[in-house]
Enzyme design. Structure first.
Site, mmCIF file in Angstrom:
data_model
loop_
_atom_site.group_PDB
_atom_site.id
_atom_site.type_symbol
_atom_site.label_atom_id
_atom_site.label_comp_id
_atom_site.label_asym_id
_atom_site.label_seq_id
_atom_site.Cartn_x
_atom_site.Cartn_y
_atom_site.Cartn_z
ATOM 1 N N ASP A 159 5.319 3.264 7.356
ATOM 2 C CA ASP A 159 5.493 4.360 8.312
ATOM 3 C C ASP A 159 6.797 4.229 9.098
ATOM 4 O OD1 ASP A 159 2.979 4.894 7.427
ATOM 5 O OD2 ASP A 159 1.958 4.491 9.322
ATOM 6 N N GLU A 213 0.061 4.448 -3.110
ATOM 7 C CA GLU A 213 -0.985 4.319 -2.078
ATOM 8 C C GLU A 213 -1.714 2.986 -2.220
ATOM 9 O OE1 GLU A 213 -0.597 6.287 0.718
ATOM 10 O OE2 GLU A 213 -0.687 7.914 -0.740
ATOM 11 N N HIS A 214 -1.857 2.282 -1.113
ATOM 12 C CA HIS A 214 -2.483 0.947 -1.037
ATOM 13 C C HIS A 214 -1.651 -0.099 -1.781
ATOM 14 C CE1 HIS A 214 -6.438 1.808 0.971
ATOM 15 N NE2 HIS A 214 -6.069 3.035 0.643
ATOM 16 N N THR A 215 -0.450 0.270 -2.178
ATOM 17 C CA THR A 215 0.440 -0.698 -2.831
ATOM 18 C C THR A 215 1.177 -1.550 -1.803
ATOM 19 O OG1 THR A 215 1.991 1.150 -2.956
ATOM 20 C CG2 THR A 215 0.836 0.563 -4.982
ATOM 21 N N ASP A 216 1.264 -1.070 -0.545
ATOM 22 C CA ASP A 216 2.080 -1.801 0.456
ATOM 23 C C ASP A 216 1.571 -3.222 0.679
ATOM 24 O OD1 ASP A 216 -0.206 -0.825 1.750
ATOM 25 O OD2 ASP A 216 0.858 -0.175 3.562
#
Ligand code: ADP
Ligand code: MG
Length: 400
Positions: free
Chosen positions: A189, A42-45
Protein backbone atom coordinates in the site's frame (compact mmCIF):
# COMPACT_ATOMS: atom_id res chain seq x y z
CA UNK A 1 4.45 15.66 -12.51
CA UNK A 2 0.83 15.83 -13.66
CA UNK A 3 -1.45 18.79 -13.01
CA UNK A 4 -4.03 18.23 -10.29
CA UNK A 5 -7.68 17.97 -11.33
CA UNK A 6 -10.05 20.76 -10.29
CA UNK A 7 -11.84 18.57 -7.73
CA UNK A 8 -8.46 17.74 -6.27
CA UNK A 9 -7.36 21.38 -6.20
CA UNK A 10 -10.48 22.16 -4.17
CA UNK A 11 -9.56 19.52 -1.63
CA UNK A 12 -6.11 21.10 -1.38
CA UNK A 13 -7.64 24.51 -0.85
CA UNK A 14 -10.08 23.03 1.64
CA UNK A 15 -7.18 21.58 3.58
CA UNK A 16 -5.45 24.99 3.72
CA UNK A 17 -8.69 26.79 4.64
CA UNK A 18 -9.57 24.21 7.31
CA UNK A 19 -6.05 24.55 8.69
CA UNK A 20 -6.33 28.35 9.02
CA UNK A 21 -9.74 28.09 10.66
CA UNK A 22 -8.81 25.34 13.13
CA UNK A 23 -5.27 26.44 14.02
CA UNK A 24 -5.34 30.20 13.45
CA UNK A 25 -2.11 30.50 11.46
CA UNK A 26 -0.85 29.88 7.91
CA UNK A 27 0.26 26.35 6.88
CA UNK A 28 3.80 25.95 5.50
CA UNK A 29 2.40 24.03 2.52
CA UNK A 30 -0.02 21.42 1.20
CA UNK A 31 0.94 17.84 0.26
CA UNK A 32 -1.06 14.90 -1.10
CA UNK A 33 -0.85 11.13 -1.58
CA UNK A 34 -3.13 8.68 -3.44
CA UNK A 35 -5.10 5.57 -2.56
CA UNK A 36 -4.43 2.43 -4.62
CA UNK A 37 -5.94 -0.68 -6.17
CA UNK A 38 -4.02 -3.85 -6.79
CA UNK A 39 -4.17 -4.85 -10.45
CA UNK A 40 -2.88 -8.38 -9.79
CA UNK A 41 -0.80 -10.27 -7.19
CA UNK A 42 -2.93 -11.14 -4.17
CA UNK A 43 -1.53 -12.63 -0.92
CA UNK A 44 1.84 -12.83 -2.69
CA UNK A 45 3.32 -10.00 -0.58
CA UNK A 46 3.90 -12.00 2.61
CA UNK A 47 5.20 -14.90 0.50
CA UNK A 48 8.01 -12.57 -0.65
CA UNK A 49 6.59 -12.52 -4.18
CA UNK A 50 5.32 -9.99 -6.70
CA UNK A 51 2.50 -7.43 -6.74
CA UNK A 52 1.32 -4.91 -9.34
CA UNK A 53 -0.78 -2.05 -7.88
CA UNK A 54 -1.72 1.31 -9.36
CA UNK A 55 -2.20 4.54 -7.43
CA UNK A 56 -5.67 6.00 -8.10
CA UNK A 57 -6.85 9.56 -8.63
CA UNK A 58 -8.58 9.64 -5.24
CA UNK A 59 -6.13 11.34 -2.85
CA UNK A 60 -5.64 12.51 0.72
CA UNK A 61 -4.47 16.10 1.15
CA UNK A 62 -2.77 17.64 4.13
CA UNK A 63 -1.94 21.22 5.06
CA UNK A 64 0.92 21.26 7.56
CA UNK A 65 2.47 24.05 9.61
CA UNK A 66 5.43 23.84 11.98
CA UNK A 67 5.11 24.77 15.66
CA UNK A 68 7.74 26.20 18.00
CA UNK A 69 7.04 23.63 20.74
CA UNK A 70 6.88 19.80 20.57
CA UNK A 71 3.12 19.46 20.41
CA UNK A 72 1.30 17.76 17.50
CA UNK A 73 -2.28 18.74 16.60
CA UNK A 74 -4.19 16.89 13.88
CA UNK A 75 -7.69 17.21 12.46
CA UNK A 76 -9.47 15.66 9.47
CA UNK A 77 -12.70 16.22 7.58
CA UNK A 78 -12.91 12.43 7.12
CA UNK A 79 -12.56 11.14 10.68
CA UNK A 80 -15.97 9.52 10.74
CA UNK A 81 -16.34 9.34 14.52
CA UNK A 82 -15.41 12.82 15.70
CA UNK A 83 -16.03 15.36 12.91
CA UNK A 84 -12.95 17.51 12.47
CA UNK A 85 -12.21 17.73 16.19
CA UNK A 86 -8.55 18.45 16.91
CA UNK A 87 -6.51 15.64 18.50
CA UNK A 88 -3.47 16.82 20.48
CA UNK A 89 -0.44 14.74 21.44
CA UNK A 90 3.18 15.29 22.47
CA UNK A 91 5.68 14.52 19.71
CA UNK A 92 8.01 12.66 22.06
CA UNK A 93 5.62 10.22 23.73
CA UNK A 94 3.85 8.56 20.78
CA UNK A 95 3.50 4.82 21.37
CA UNK A 96 1.11 1.97 20.56
CA UNK A 97 -1.69 2.33 23.07
CA UNK A 98 -1.00 6.01 23.82
CA UNK A 99 -2.88 7.04 20.68
CA UNK A 100 -6.23 5.87 19.47
CA UNK A 101 -8.71 6.12 16.66
CA UNK A 102 -7.76 7.68 13.37
CA UNK A 103 -5.00 9.85 14.89
CA UNK A 104 -2.82 6.73 15.25
CA UNK A 105 -2.14 6.98 11.49
CA UNK A 106 -0.69 10.52 11.40
CA UNK A 107 0.92 10.30 14.85
CA UNK A 108 2.39 6.92 13.95
CA UNK A 109 3.85 8.44 10.80
CA UNK A 110 5.61 11.19 12.77
CA UNK A 111 6.91 8.54 15.16
CA UNK A 112 8.10 6.32 12.29
CA UNK A 113 10.06 9.19 10.76
CA UNK A 114 11.69 10.08 14.09
CA UNK A 115 12.75 6.43 14.46
CA UNK A 116 14.12 6.39 10.92
CA UNK A 117 15.99 9.65 11.40
CA UNK A 118 17.63 8.12 14.48
CA UNK A 119 20.93 9.83 15.25
CA UNK A 120 20.89 12.20 12.24
CA UNK A 121 20.82 15.94 12.86
CA UNK A 122 17.32 16.64 14.21
CA UNK A 123 17.70 20.39 14.73
CA UNK A 124 14.82 21.25 12.43
CA UNK A 125 12.39 18.77 14.03
CA UNK A 126 9.58 20.16 16.16
CA UNK A 127 5.84 19.89 16.67
CA UNK A 128 3.35 20.60 13.90
CA UNK A 129 -0.31 21.16 13.09
CA UNK A 130 -1.91 19.15 10.26
CA UNK A 131 -5.34 19.32 8.65
CA UNK A 132 -6.49 16.52 6.31
CA UNK A 133 -9.07 16.33 3.52
CA UNK A 134 -9.61 13.26 1.33
CA UNK A 135 -11.72 11.69 -1.35
CA UNK A 136 -10.32 8.19 -0.80
CA UNK A 137 -13.20 6.14 0.66
CA UNK A 138 -12.24 5.00 4.17
CA UNK A 139 -12.05 1.26 4.80
CA UNK A 140 -13.13 0.27 1.27
CA UNK A 141 -9.88 -1.55 0.50
CA UNK A 142 -8.46 1.41 -1.45
CA UNK A 143 -5.85 2.11 1.20
CA UNK A 144 -6.95 5.38 2.72
CA UNK A 145 -4.59 4.44 5.55
CA UNK A 146 -1.50 4.50 3.32
CA UNK A 147 -2.71 7.74 1.72
CA UNK A 148 -2.89 9.56 5.06
CA UNK A 149 0.50 8.18 6.16
CA UNK A 150 2.27 8.92 2.88
CA UNK A 151 0.84 12.45 2.52
CA UNK A 152 2.02 13.39 6.00
CA UNK A 153 5.38 11.59 5.67
CA UNK A 154 6.14 13.53 2.48
CA UNK A 155 5.24 16.79 4.24
CA UNK A 156 7.36 16.06 7.31
CA UNK A 157 10.40 14.93 5.31
CA UNK A 158 10.26 18.35 3.58
CA UNK A 159 9.56 20.45 6.67
CA UNK A 160 11.95 18.61 8.97
CA UNK A 161 14.57 18.41 6.17
CA UNK A 162 15.18 14.75 6.93
CA UNK A 163 18.00 13.22 4.87
CA UNK A 164 16.15 9.92 4.38
CA UNK A 165 16.25 7.86 1.19
CA UNK A 166 12.97 6.64 -0.26
CA UNK A 167 13.27 3.16 1.29
CA UNK A 168 13.60 4.57 4.79
CA UNK A 169 10.56 6.79 4.26
CA UNK A 170 8.69 3.70 3.05
CA UNK A 171 9.74 1.78 6.15
CA UNK A 172 8.65 4.65 8.42
CA UNK A 173 5.13 4.65 6.96
CA UNK A 174 4.86 0.86 7.15
CA UNK A 175 6.04 0.91 10.78
CA UNK A 176 3.46 3.57 11.61
CA UNK A 177 0.80 1.08 10.57
CA UNK A 178 2.48 -2.08 11.94
CA UNK A 179 3.64 -0.72 15.29
CA UNK A 180 1.57 2.34 16.28
CA UNK A 181 -1.75 1.38 14.62
CA UNK A 182 -1.04 -2.33 15.12
CA UNK A 183 -2.12 -3.63 11.68
CA UNK A 184 0.14 -6.38 10.26
CA UNK A 185 0.36 -5.08 6.68
CA UNK A 186 3.14 -5.45 4.09
CA UNK A 187 4.81 -2.84 1.86
CA UNK A 188 2.29 -2.88 -1.01
CA UNK A 189 0.00 0.00 0.00
CA UNK A 190 2.64 2.51 1.04
CA UNK A 191 4.90 1.66 -1.93
CA UNK A 192 2.04 2.36 -4.33
CA UNK A 193 1.09 5.60 -2.57
CA UNK A 194 4.66 6.91 -2.39
CA UNK A 195 6.23 5.76 -5.65
CA UNK A 196 3.58 5.38 -8.39
CA UNK A 197 3.82 7.31 -11.64
CA UNK A 198 0.75 8.61 -13.51
CA UNK A 199 -0.20 6.30 -16.39
CA UNK A 200 1.84 3.44 -14.90
CA UNK A 201 1.44 0.43 -12.65
CA UNK A 202 4.10 -0.29 -10.02
CA UNK A 203 5.76 -3.72 -10.20
CA UNK A 204 7.07 -4.53 -6.71
CA UNK A 205 9.29 -7.40 -5.63
CA UNK A 206 8.25 -7.89 -2.00
CA UNK A 207 11.45 -9.79 -1.17
CA UNK A 208 13.80 -6.81 -1.55
CA UNK A 209 11.13 -4.09 -2.02
CA UNK A 210 12.64 -3.13 -5.39
CA UNK A 211 10.14 -1.58 -7.78
CA UNK A 212 9.69 -0.57 -11.39
CA UNK A 213 7.07 1.54 -13.17
CA UNK A 214 5.30 -0.34 -15.97
CA UNK A 215 3.40 1.67 -18.61
CA UNK A 216 -0.38 1.19 -18.19
CA UNK A 217 -1.89 3.50 -20.84
CA UNK A 218 -5.56 2.76 -20.18
CA UNK A 219 -7.11 5.84 -21.77
CA UNK A 220 -4.92 5.57 -24.87
CA UNK A 221 -6.14 1.97 -25.27
CA UNK A 222 -9.78 3.14 -25.07
CA UNK A 223 -10.20 1.32 -21.75
CA UNK A 224 -11.40 2.11 -18.25
CA UNK A 225 -10.75 0.41 -14.93
CA UNK A 226 -13.93 0.15 -12.87
CA UNK A 227 -13.86 -0.50 -9.13
CA UNK A 228 -16.90 -2.29 -7.73
CA UNK A 229 -17.08 -1.86 -3.95
CA UNK A 230 -19.38 -4.65 -2.76
CA UNK A 231 -19.74 -2.95 0.68
CA UNK A 232 -19.13 -6.37 2.24
CA UNK A 233 -16.73 -5.67 5.13
CA UNK A 234 -13.69 -7.93 5.28
CA UNK A 235 -14.26 -10.11 8.29
CA UNK A 236 -10.59 -10.75 9.17
CA UNK A 237 -11.83 -11.47 12.65
CA UNK A 238 -12.96 -14.92 11.51
CA UNK A 239 -9.31 -15.84 11.08
CA UNK A 240 -9.39 -16.25 7.29
CA UNK A 241 -6.32 -14.10 6.71
CA UNK A 242 -4.21 -15.65 9.47
CA UNK A 243 -5.29 -19.12 8.38
CA UNK A 244 -4.13 -18.49 4.77
CA UNK A 245 -0.82 -17.09 5.97
CA UNK A 246 -0.25 -20.14 8.15
CA UNK A 247 -1.05 -22.48 5.24
CA UNK A 248 1.53 -20.73 3.06
CA UNK A 249 4.18 -20.97 5.78
CA UNK A 250 3.41 -24.66 6.22
CA UNK A 251 3.78 -25.29 2.47
CA UNK A 252 7.11 -23.44 2.38
CA UNK A 253 8.36 -25.45 5.37
CA UNK A 254 7.41 -28.82 3.85
CA UNK A 255 8.93 -27.85 0.50
CA UNK A 256 12.11 -26.68 2.24
CA UNK A 257 12.18 -23.08 1.00
CA UNK A 258 12.33 -19.70 2.77
CA UNK A 259 9.06 -18.56 1.17
CA UNK A 260 6.68 -19.74 -1.58
CA UNK A 261 8.32 -17.17 -3.84
CA UNK A 262 11.09 -19.75 -4.23
CA UNK A 263 8.77 -22.45 -5.65
CA UNK A 264 8.12 -22.70 -9.40
CA UNK A 265 4.85 -24.20 -10.70
CA UNK A 266 6.86 -27.29 -11.78
CA UNK A 267 8.53 -27.68 -8.38
CA UNK A 268 5.14 -27.46 -6.69
CA UNK A 269 3.80 -30.32 -8.82
CA UNK A 270 6.89 -32.39 -7.97
CA UNK A 271 6.29 -31.79 -4.26
CA UNK A 272 2.55 -32.35 -4.41
CA UNK A 273 2.44 -35.74 -2.61
CA UNK A 274 4.22 -34.26 0.37
CA UNK A 275 1.48 -31.68 0.90
CA UNK A 276 -1.93 -32.01 2.43
CA UNK A 277 -4.58 -31.38 -0.26
CA UNK A 278 -5.77 -28.02 1.14
CA UNK A 279 -2.22 -26.77 1.78
CA UNK A 280 -1.33 -27.77 -1.79
CA UNK A 281 -4.19 -25.70 -3.22
CA UNK A 282 -3.29 -22.68 -1.07
CA UNK A 283 0.30 -22.92 -2.30
CA UNK A 284 -0.85 -23.36 -5.89
CA UNK A 285 -2.64 -20.01 -5.73
CA UNK A 286 0.53 -18.22 -4.57
CA UNK A 287 2.86 -19.96 -7.01
CA UNK A 288 0.61 -19.42 -10.04
CA UNK A 289 -0.25 -15.86 -8.94
CA UNK A 290 3.45 -14.92 -8.83
CA UNK A 291 3.73 -16.27 -12.38
CA UNK A 292 0.65 -14.31 -13.46
CA UNK A 293 2.06 -11.05 -12.11
CA UNK A 294 5.23 -11.58 -14.12
CA UNK A 295 3.22 -12.51 -17.22
CA UNK A 296 1.06 -9.40 -16.77
CA UNK A 297 4.16 -7.21 -16.67
CA UNK A 298 5.55 -8.90 -19.80
CA UNK A 299 2.24 -8.49 -21.66
CA UNK A 300 1.85 -4.84 -20.63
CA UNK A 301 5.31 -4.21 -22.02
CA UNK A 302 4.80 -6.06 -25.30
CA UNK A 303 1.10 -5.60 -26.09
CA UNK A 304 -0.49 -3.12 -23.66
CA UNK A 305 -3.49 -3.19 -21.28
CA UNK A 306 -5.90 -4.87 -23.68
CA UNK A 307 -3.89 -8.10 -23.47
CA UNK A 308 -4.16 -8.82 -19.73
CA UNK A 309 -7.84 -9.81 -19.42
CA UNK A 310 -7.27 -13.57 -19.30
CA UNK A 311 -4.72 -13.20 -16.52
CA UNK A 312 -7.12 -11.13 -14.41
CA UNK A 313 -9.77 -13.82 -14.82
CA UNK A 314 -7.36 -16.64 -14.03
CA UNK A 315 -6.31 -14.76 -10.89
CA UNK A 316 -9.93 -14.51 -9.77
CA UNK A 317 -10.57 -18.22 -10.39
CA UNK A 318 -7.46 -19.09 -8.40
CA UNK A 319 -8.59 -16.98 -5.43
CA UNK A 320 -12.10 -18.39 -5.62
CA UNK A 321 -11.20 -22.07 -6.03
CA UNK A 322 -7.70 -22.61 -4.65
CA UNK A 323 -7.28 -19.88 -2.02
CA UNK A 324 -11.02 -19.74 -1.22
CA UNK A 325 -11.14 -16.04 -0.25
CA UNK A 326 -13.93 -14.85 -2.54
CA UNK A 327 -17.54 -14.27 -1.51
CA UNK A 328 -20.74 -14.50 -3.63
CA UNK A 329 -20.85 -10.68 -4.05
CA UNK A 330 -17.33 -10.64 -5.54
CA UNK A 331 -18.07 -13.59 -7.84
CA UNK A 332 -21.26 -11.88 -9.00
CA UNK A 333 -19.34 -8.64 -9.69
CA UNK A 334 -16.79 -10.54 -11.80
CA UNK A 335 -19.29 -12.74 -13.67
CA UNK A 336 -21.63 -9.83 -14.40
CA UNK A 337 -18.73 -7.68 -15.60
CA UNK A 338 -17.68 -10.38 -18.06
CA UNK A 339 -21.25 -10.87 -19.28
CA UNK A 340 -21.47 -7.09 -19.81
CA UNK A 341 -18.44 -7.15 -22.10
CA UNK A 342 -15.46 -6.61 -19.78
CA UNK A 343 -12.04 -7.72 -21.04
CA UNK A 344 -11.14 -9.07 -17.61
CA UNK A 345 -12.21 -8.81 -13.98
CA UNK A 346 -11.13 -10.05 -10.57
CA UNK A 347 -11.60 -9.48 -6.88
CA UNK A 348 -8.86 -7.24 -5.48
CA UNK A 349 -7.45 -6.95 -1.98
CA UNK A 350 -7.32 -9.48 0.81
CA UNK A 351 -10.69 -11.07 0.12
CA UNK A 352 -13.74 -12.03 2.22
CA UNK A 353 -15.38 -8.82 0.94
CA UNK A 354 -14.12 -5.48 -0.33
CA UNK A 355 -13.87 -4.61 -4.01
CA UNK A 356 -13.58 -6.14 -7.47
CA UNK A 357 -12.06 -4.49 -10.54
CA UNK A 358 -13.17 -4.75 -14.17
CA UNK A 359 -11.23 -3.74 -17.28
CA UNK A 360 -13.71 -2.58 -19.90
CA UNK A 361 -14.04 -0.55 -23.11
CA UNK A 362 -14.76 3.10 -22.30
CA UNK A 363 -18.13 3.06 -24.06
CA UNK A 364 -19.29 0.05 -22.05
CA UNK A 365 -18.77 1.45 -18.55
CA UNK A 366 -22.36 2.58 -18.17
CA UNK A 367 -23.79 -0.73 -19.38
CA UNK A 368 -21.51 -2.63 -17.01
CA UNK A 369 -22.39 -0.44 -14.01
CA UNK A 370 -26.11 -0.89 -14.69
CA UNK A 371 -25.78 -4.64 -15.14
CA UNK A 372 -24.00 -4.93 -11.80
CA UNK A 373 -26.69 -2.91 -10.04
CA UNK A 374 -29.37 -5.18 -11.50
CA UNK A 375 -27.51 -8.41 -10.67
CA UNK A 376 -26.89 -7.33 -7.06
CA UNK A 377 -30.52 -6.33 -6.56
CA UNK A 378 -31.68 -9.64 -8.04
CA UNK A 379 -29.42 -11.60 -5.71
CA UNK A 380 -30.62 -9.58 -2.71
CA UNK A 381 -27.14 -8.08 -2.07
CA UNK A 382 -26.57 -4.59 -0.69
CA UNK A 383 -26.28 -1.97 -3.44
CA UNK A 384 -22.63 -1.78 -4.59
CA UNK A 385 -20.70 1.43 -5.26
CA UNK A 386 -18.95 1.55 -8.64
CA UNK A 387 -16.51 4.16 -9.93
CA UNK A 388 -13.78 4.56 -12.53
CA UNK A 389 -10.15 4.99 -11.45
CA UNK A 390 -7.14 6.15 -13.45
CA UNK A 391 -3.47 5.38 -12.71
CA UNK A 392 -2.21 8.43 -10.82
CA UNK A 393 1.10 9.76 -9.51
CA UNK A 394 2.41 9.18 -5.99
CA UNK A 395 2.85 11.45 -2.98
CA UNK A 396 3.96 15.01 -3.71
CA UNK A 397 4.08 18.60 -2.55
CA UNK A 398 1.13 20.53 -4.00
CA UNK A 399 1.78 24.08 -2.86
CA UNK A 400 3.88 26.21 -0.56
P1 ADP B 1 -8.26 1.24 3.97
O1 ADP B 1 -6.80 1.57 4.12
O2 ADP B 1 -8.51 0.14 3.02
O3 ADP B 1 -9.09 2.44 3.64
P2 ADP B 1 -7.95 0.72 6.77
O4 ADP B 1 -8.81 0.05 7.77
O5 ADP B 1 -6.57 0.23 6.59
O6 ADP B 1 -8.77 0.72 5.38
O7 ADP B 1 -7.83 2.26 7.14
C1 ADP B 1 -8.98 3.05 7.37
C2 ADP B 1 -8.81 3.92 8.61
O8 ADP B 1 -7.74 4.87 8.40
C3 ADP B 1 -10.01 4.75 8.91
O9 ADP B 1 -10.95 4.06 9.68
C4 ADP B 1 -9.41 5.93 9.68
O10 ADP B 1 -9.17 5.58 11.03
C5 ADP B 1 -8.05 6.10 9.02
N1 ADP B 1 -8.06 7.13 7.97
C6 ADP B 1 -7.71 6.96 6.67
N2 ADP B 1 -7.80 8.11 5.98
C7 ADP B 1 -8.21 9.05 6.85
C8 ADP B 1 -8.51 10.45 6.75
N3 ADP B 1 -8.36 11.12 5.60
N4 ADP B 1 -8.92 11.09 7.87
C9 ADP B 1 -9.05 10.43 9.03
N5 ADP B 1 -8.80 9.13 9.18
C10 ADP B 1 -8.37 8.43 8.12
MG1 MG C 1 -5.34 0.26 4.94
Amino acid sequence: MESPTSAATNLGEEAAAGFRERFGHEPDGVWSAPGRVNLIGEHTDYNEGFVLPIAIDQRTWVAVGRRHDRLVRVASTSSSTSGDTVVEHGLDDIAHGSVDGWSAYPLGTAWGLLQAAGDTELGSVGGFDAYFTSDVPLGAGLSSSAAIECALATALVDLWRLPLDSDRVLRATVQAENIIVGAPTGILDQSASLFSRAGHALFIDCRDSSRESIPFPLTEAGLRLVVIDTRVKHAHADGGYGDRRAACEEAARVLGVAALRDVSPEALEEGRERLDEVIYRRARHIVTEDARVQQTVALLRSQGPRSIGELLLASHASMRDDFEISVPELDTAVETSMAAGAIGARMTGGGFGGSAIALVDAERVEELTEAIGVAFAKAGFEEPVTFVVTPAGGARRESR
